[in-house]
Design an enzyme around this catalytic site. Structure first.
Site, mmCIF file in Angstrom:
data_model
loop_
_atom_site.group_PDB
_atom_site.id
_atom_site.type_symbol
_atom_site.label_atom_id
_atom_site.label_comp_id
_atom_site.label_asym_id
_atom_site.label_seq_id
_atom_site.Cartn_x
_atom_site.Cartn_y
_atom_site.Cartn_z
ATOM 1 N N GLY A 123 -18.292 -4.253 -30.398
ATOM 2 C CA GLY A 123 -17.138 -4.823 -31.093
ATOM 3 C C GLY A 123 -16.592 -3.906 -32.172
ATOM 4 O O GLY A 123 -15.527 -4.158 -32.724
ATOM 5 N N ARG A 124 -17.360 -2.883 -32.510
ATOM 6 C CA ARG A 124 -16.870 -1.944 -33.523
ATOM 7 C C ARG A 124 -17.335 -0.523 -33.215
ATOM 8 O O ARG A 124 -17.530 0.301 -34.092
ATOM 9 C CB ARG A 124 -17.319 -2.360 -34.906
ATOM 10 C CG ARG A 124 -18.814 -2.603 -35.059
ATOM 11 C CD ARG A 124 -19.153 -2.750 -36.517
ATOM 12 N NE ARG A 124 -20.473 -3.320 -36.719
ATOM 13 C CZ ARG A 124 -21.043 -3.430 -37.899
ATOM 14 N NH1 ARG A 124 -20.421 -3.005 -38.964
ATOM 15 N NH2 ARG A 124 -22.241 -3.965 -38.013
ATOM 16 N N ARG A 162 -23.565 7.902 -34.073
ATOM 17 C CA ARG A 162 -25.008 7.771 -33.833
ATOM 18 C C ARG A 162 -25.407 8.668 -32.675
ATOM 19 O O ARG A 162 -24.730 8.737 -31.650
ATOM 20 C CB ARG A 162 -25.339 6.325 -33.529
ATOM 21 C CG ARG A 162 -26.822 6.102 -33.310
ATOM 22 C CD ARG A 162 -27.099 4.711 -32.812
ATOM 23 N NE ARG A 162 -26.969 3.708 -33.832
ATOM 24 C CZ ARG A 162 -26.374 2.526 -33.636
ATOM 25 N NH1 ARG A 162 -25.856 2.223 -32.478
ATOM 26 N NH2 ARG A 162 -26.315 1.634 -34.606
ATOM 27 N N LYS A 175 -19.831 3.817 -34.696
ATOM 28 C CA LYS A 175 -19.959 2.509 -35.341
ATOM 29 C C LYS A 175 -18.872 2.453 -36.407
ATOM 30 O O LYS A 175 -18.832 3.321 -37.283
ATOM 31 C CB LYS A 175 -21.353 2.378 -35.961
ATOM 32 C CG LYS A 175 -21.696 0.992 -36.451
ATOM 33 C CD LYS A 175 -23.213 0.831 -36.517
ATOM 34 C CE LYS A 175 -23.644 -0.481 -37.120
ATOM 35 N NZ LYS A 175 -25.088 -0.673 -37.004
ATOM 36 N N GLY A 200 -20.971 -7.374 -27.052
ATOM 37 C CA GLY A 200 -20.397 -6.125 -26.538
ATOM 38 C C GLY A 200 -20.063 -5.258 -27.734
ATOM 39 O O GLY A 200 -20.092 -5.719 -28.878
ATOM 40 N N ASP A 257 -29.828 -7.525 -28.088
ATOM 41 C CA ASP A 257 -28.768 -6.510 -28.049
ATOM 42 C C ASP A 257 -29.069 -5.348 -28.986
ATOM 43 O O ASP A 257 -28.345 -4.347 -28.980
ATOM 44 C CB ASP A 257 -27.405 -7.129 -28.410
ATOM 45 C CG ASP A 257 -27.450 -7.943 -29.684
ATOM 46 O OD1 ASP A 257 -28.114 -8.981 -29.697
ATOM 47 O OD2 ASP A 257 -26.839 -7.521 -30.680
ATOM 48 N N ASP A 315 -29.884 0.669 -34.809
ATOM 49 C CA ASP A 315 -29.127 -0.376 -35.510
ATOM 50 C C ASP A 315 -29.817 -0.811 -36.795
ATOM 51 O O ASP A 315 -30.532 -1.817 -36.821
ATOM 52 C CB ASP A 315 -28.850 -1.591 -34.605
ATOM 53 C CG ASP A 315 -27.828 -2.519 -35.276
ATOM 54 O OD1 ASP A 315 -27.429 -2.241 -36.433
ATOM 55 O OD2 ASP A 315 -27.427 -3.514 -34.659
HETATM 56 N N1 LIG Z 1 -17.046 -5.663 -38.237
HETATM 57 C C1 LIG Z 1 -17.188 -5.937 -36.950
HETATM 58 N N2 LIG Z 1 -16.129 -5.925 -36.121
HETATM 59 C C2 LIG Z 1 -16.250 -6.205 -34.821
HETATM 60 N N3 LIG Z 1 -17.409 -6.522 -34.234
HETATM 61 C C3 LIG Z 1 -18.513 -6.547 -35.000
HETATM 62 C C4 LIG Z 1 -18.461 -6.261 -36.395
HETATM 63 N N4 LIG Z 1 -19.707 -6.354 -36.882
HETATM 64 C C5 LIG Z 1 -20.500 -6.693 -35.849
HETATM 65 N N5 LIG Z 1 -19.791 -6.807 -34.717
HETATM 66 C C6 LIG Z 1 -20.300 -7.149 -33.387
HETATM 67 O O1 LIG Z 1 -21.260 -8.175 -33.517
HETATM 68 C C7 LIG Z 1 -22.371 -7.953 -32.649
HETATM 69 C C8 LIG Z 1 -23.660 -7.874 -33.398
HETATM 70 O O2 LIG Z 1 -23.561 -6.868 -34.392
HETATM 71 P P1 LIG Z 1 -24.696 -5.880 -34.790
HETATM 72 O O3 LIG Z 1 -24.574 -5.705 -36.253
HETATM 73 O O4 LIG Z 1 -26.022 -6.185 -34.215
HETATM 74 O O5 LIG Z 1 -24.254 -4.565 -33.961
HETATM 75 P P2 LIG Z 1 -23.573 -3.362 -34.544
HETATM 76 O O6 LIG Z 1 -24.352 -3.066 -35.754
HETATM 77 O O7 LIG Z 1 -22.129 -3.566 -34.732
HETATM 78 O O8 LIG Z 1 -23.727 -2.234 -33.462
HETATM 79 P P3 LIG Z 1 -25.058 -1.461 -33.038
HETATM 80 O O9 LIG Z 1 -25.938 -2.493 -32.420
HETATM 81 O O10 LIG Z 1 -24.579 -0.452 -32.079
HETATM 82 O O11 LIG Z 1 -25.652 -0.863 -34.266
HETATM 83 C C9 LIG Z 1 -22.042 -6.694 -31.871
HETATM 84 O O12 LIG Z 1 -21.443 -7.099 -30.689
HETATM 85 C C10 LIG Z 1 -21.051 -6.006 -32.768
HETATM 86 O O13 LIG Z 1 -20.197 -5.154 -32.059
HETATM 87 MG MG LIG Z 2 -26.344 -4.297 -33.027
#
Ligand SMILES: Nc1ncnc2c1ncn2[C@@H]1O[C@H](COP(=O)(O)OP(=O)(O)OP(=O)(O)O)[C@@H](O)[C@H]1O
Ligand SMILES: [Mg+2]
EC number: 2.7.7.-
Length: 499
Positions: free
Chosen positions: A102-103, A189, A123, A100, A287, A297
């Site tokens: 998370g940030r 974004r 983000k 979900g 995801d 991403d």
């Molecule tokens: N620093 C963080 N704090 C909280 N949740 C995080 C963090 N980094 C990653 N997540 C969570 O871990 C999961 C995988 O991260 P991922 O890097 O693919 O996504 P993201 O880069 O945070 O978001 P997006 O996919 O929108 O670019 C996601 O659910 C993301 O929200």
């Molecule tokens: Mg992601």
């Protein structure tokens, strides 16, 4: 003046706060998201604003101040609620139900002047119910890298999300993969949608076929005009309120099948765009796959230095699952996994038949794009296929830089190549691999008129940018920022990327 009055003045004057927001996803109901607050940051320094996107939002860059960006996308004044979207996903092949936003959150959705619906998503904007033990933040380096990737991919014709702004936020973050403490940022974004394959996977996991169908109807009506028959054009009036409020149109089985077929085609074409651009996304978990077929991403991505299908960008990708050359197979796998939740609406045999066409779409798109990088368009299929094959052999044999090869071709090509084969890359010694390539390239020039010959040069320039974001280039601009807080190389690189 009271605090409330001060904010009121800002809100009415700030063009981002009075955009044509259209809460399409919010109107679907709260099964899909959680309202969340934004983090409060100690510092707000605007490091990047993407003026190229403002006209799409109906805004004149000259009339939007840096302060407008900071208030809207750093202080997060105004437009509420912010929605952390719920999703799951297959990560490195394993199902993960603990995902979900998370940030990040959906800041708002805006109808562009082109009639399309856009998401403004954050983000690094703070913790949400999905942060688990993490901090909800984005490192500044991560933000800089995502801005650069999106702009470079856009220049190379990839269907990509973009970054609207990047604001440094003055916190110290601790990361295993960056010297820490490291600086923080928050990014906005600009994308077609943040609905992911994993959004559907979650709904299947919680056994809610009704929510799958409802979301699918939304996706088709907003993002698949060729399927829904809804016109998206420059002068589209805002969507009729009843359509938004009443949870959308219903579609027939034929619509659903056509939707999946178009998704397969879009994803196949997207992978072809990455492959031709020499781009390795690095984390193709479900995801990170958009239901609109748009790329987004940009974490540990890399542009390949040399042509090597085994090239792997993420240090944690131990088995090369998301290597450069594996990207078509992985996207096929992701599309196949998506069939499970979509069975709530679409006949499985129809989806299988649609997915069977994936490689056909991919190969045709890849060939076309590679031929453009070689200067050609509309050539006979067999010759085209052979030229691409020989080009890949040349790239493997010579270990010349992938981008360097096309850049040299762009620089050295001139119309006399048609008359005299010995003029083609004369400084390179002929080998068993280069000689057939030279002969075929020369042969294919024979059929062109003078006008068409001129177009070869134009195409080479258009499809082969001089500046490619190889890792040393990114590290160099980051070094300037980290060591001297010098942002000039970053801005210059952005300019060069666009050239
Ligand atoms: N620093 C963080 N704090 C909280 N949740 C995080 C963090 N980094 C990653 N997540 C969570 O871990 C999961 C995988 O991260 P991922 O890097 O693919 O996504 P993201 O880069 O945070 O978001 P997006 O996919 O929108 O670019 C996601 O659910 C993301 O929200
Ligand atoms: Mg992601």
């Amino acid at each position: 003046m009271t605090q409330t009055q001060a904010f009121k003045t800002i809100e009415t004057a700030n063009p981002f706060l009075t955009l044509n927001y259209e809460p399409a996803l919010e109107k679907l109901g709260d099964d899909y998201y959680d309202p969340v607050p934004a983090a409060e940051f100690p510092v707000h320094i605007l490091r990047f604003r993407n003026d190229d996107l403002l006209p799409t939002l109906g805004l004149d860059p000259k009339e939007v101040t840096d302060q407008d960006f900071i208030e809207a996308f750093g202080y997060f004044l105004g437009v509420r609620p912010f929605l952390a979207l719920r999703y799951h996903g297959y990560q490195f092949g394993e199902y993960n139900p603990n995902l979900g936003d998370g940030r990040g959150f959906l800041y708002g959705q805006v109808r562009g002047v082109d009639g399309e619906l856009y998401d403004l998503g954050t983000k690094g904007s703070g913790k949400t119910p999905y942060s688990r033990t993490a901090d909800g933040r984005l490192t500044l380096k991560g933000g800089v890298r995502e801005v650069l990737a999106a702009e470079a991919l856009q220049r190379m014709g990839v269907r990509t999300s973009r970054c609207l702004s990047l604001i440094e936020t003055g916190e110290q973050l601790w990361r295993g993969d960056e010297p820490s403490p490291t600086r923080s940022s928050v990014m906005i974004r600009f994308s077609k949608s943040h609905i992911r394959f994993g959004t559907f996977e979650r709904l299947h996991y919680i056994s809610r076929p009704d929510l799958i169908v409802k979301l699918l109807n939304h996706v088709i009506s907003q993002y698949y005009p060729a399927v829904s028959g809804r016109k998206i054009g420059k002068v589209l009036p805002p969507i009729a309120p009843d359509l938004i409020q009443n949870g959308l149109e219903e579609y027939s089985q034929e619509h659903y099948v056509r939707f999946y077929g178009e998704l397969v085609q879009r994803v196949a074409e997207l992978v072809a765009q990455w492959m031709a651009a020499g781009f390795c996304h690095a984390v193709l978990n479900t995801d990170n796959m958009s239901i609109t077929g748009e790329s987004f991403d940009y974490g540990p991505y890399a542009f390949i230095p040399t042509y090597n299908p085994k090239f792997t960008a993420a240090y944690f990708d131990y088995y090369g699952r998301y290597s450069y050359g594996n990207q078509p197979t992985i996207c096929y796998w992701n599309l196949q996994k998506l069939q499970v939740p979509l069975k709530a609406a679409i006949a499985p045999n129809e989806m299988e038949a649609a997915l069977d066409r994936f490689y056909e779409y991919y190969e045709a798109a890849y060939r076309e794009l590679m031929l453009k990088k070689l200067g050609f368009e509309n050539v006979p299929t067999e010759e085209g296929r052979e030229l691409v094959k020989l080009t890949l052999q040349v790239l493997s044999e010579y270990e010349v830089g992938y981008h360097e090869f096309f850049w040299q071709l762009t620089q050295q090509f001139y119309p006399q190549w048609r008359e005299d084969i010995s003029l083609i890359f004369p400084e390179v010694e002929a080998s068993e691999v280069l000689q057939p390539w030279r002969q075929l390239y020369h042969h294919m020039l024979q059929f062109l008129s003078g006008d068409e010959l001129a177009k070869i040069g134009e195409r080479l320039r258009r499809f082969n940018p001089q500046t490619v974001l190889l890792r040393p280039e990114i590290e160099a601009i980051w070094e300037a920022i980290a060591v001297e807080d010098n942002w000039q190389p970053f801005y210059e690189l952005l300019q060069r990327i666009k050239a």
